[in-house]
Each structure stands twice: as C-alpha cells, then as structure tokens.
Design a protein around this motif. Structure first.
Motif, PDB file in Angstrom:
ATOM      1  N   ARG A   3       0.890  -1.370   0.232  1.00  0.00           N
ATOM      2  CA  ARG A   3       0.368  -0.089  -0.145  1.00  0.00           C
ATOM      3  C   ARG A   3       0.624   1.099   0.089  1.00  0.00           C
ATOM      4  N   PHE A   5       1.043   5.553  -0.144  1.00  0.00           N
ATOM      5  CA  PHE A   5      -0.021   6.652   0.320  1.00  0.00           C
ATOM      6  C   PHE A   5       0.931   7.872  -0.547  1.00  0.00           C
ATOM      7  N   ASP A   7       1.292  11.636  -1.668  1.00  0.00           N
ATOM      8  CA  ASP A   7       1.050  13.453  -0.851  1.00  0.00           C
ATOM      9  C   ASP A   7       0.979  14.474  -2.209  1.00  0.00           C
ATOM     10  N   ASP A  16      -2.511  11.992   1.520  1.00  0.00           N
ATOM     11  CA  ASP A  16      -3.263  11.239   1.490  1.00  0.00           C
ATOM     12  C   ASP A  16      -3.488   9.648   2.890  1.00  0.00           C
ATOM     13  N   GLU A  17      -4.727  10.091   3.138  1.00  0.00           N
ATOM     14  CA  GLU A  17      -5.070   9.174   4.232  1.00  0.00           C
ATOM     15  C   GLU A  17      -5.097   7.512   4.363  1.00  0.00           C
ATOM     16  N   GLN A  18      -5.782   7.248   2.354  1.00  0.00           N
ATOM     17  CA  GLN A  18      -6.436   5.997   2.785  1.00  0.00           C
ATOM     18  C   GLN A  18      -5.398   5.296   1.758  1.00  0.00           C
ATOM     19  N   GLY A  19      -4.886   6.254   0.895  1.00  0.00           N
ATOM     20  CA  GLY A  19      -3.896   5.209   0.427  1.00  0.00           C
ATOM     21  C   GLY A  19      -4.495   4.095  -1.067  1.00  0.00           C
ATOM     22  N   LEU A  20      -3.356   3.450  -2.096  1.00  0.00           N
ATOM     23  CA  LEU A  20      -3.992   2.450  -2.520  1.00  0.00           C
ATOM     24  C   LEU A  20      -2.842   1.454  -2.424  1.00  0.00           C
ATOM     25  N   GLU A  59       3.433   1.828   4.101  1.00  0.00           N
ATOM     26  CA  GLU A  59       2.950   1.660   4.853  1.00  0.00           C
ATOM     27  C   GLU A  59       3.839   2.281   6.161  1.00  0.00           C
TER      28      GLU A  59
END
Length: 77
Positions: A3, A5, A7, A16-20, A59
C-alpha cells in the motif's frame, strides 16, 4: 501487495490518508505521473505555481518515490 500513500503539492499540500494497493514500483510510477497530470489540469492556466510534486510513501511512512514537474517561461538554450 504493498500500500502506498501519495501526497501532492502545487502551492498547498494534499495528504493521502487512505492509500492505494499497487503491484509495485512500476505501477506506482504510473500513478505518480497521473497524479501530477491531474494536479496540473486542476491548476489550469490561472494558477500561480510553477512546481508540482507527487510524493509516495510506504505503509511505514518511508519516502519511496517522487515525481516533480516544473514549468518555466524561458527555456535555456
């Protein structure tokens, strides 16, 4: 799969708080390029900033990749 994140910055920062969840560095590079294109599009011709960034963290919060674009009015010869 890891994952990431991402910015972005164009005079103000978006975190970005959720991430990909992405397959790895190649997919992350593609997403960073797309993120920069979106930021520049959203800025439009009315923006006053000439530098745009998309920064990726893992992460654990470690910086893993950065994409930067700079617009200049006078290109060097």
């Amino acid at each position: 799969m890891p994952r990431y994140f991402i910015d972005t910055s164009n005079g103000f920062k978006a975190h970005d708080e959720q991430g990909l969840v992405l397959s790895g560095p190649e997919e992350l590079a593609m997403v960073l390029r797309q993120s920069l294109a979106t930021v520049m599009h959203d800025e439009g011709s009315h923006g006053s900033h000439d530098e745009f960034r998309a920064i990726a963290y893992d992460e654990e919060g470690r910086h893993v990749m950065i994409a930067t674009m700079r617009l200049t009015t006078n290109a060097p010869n």
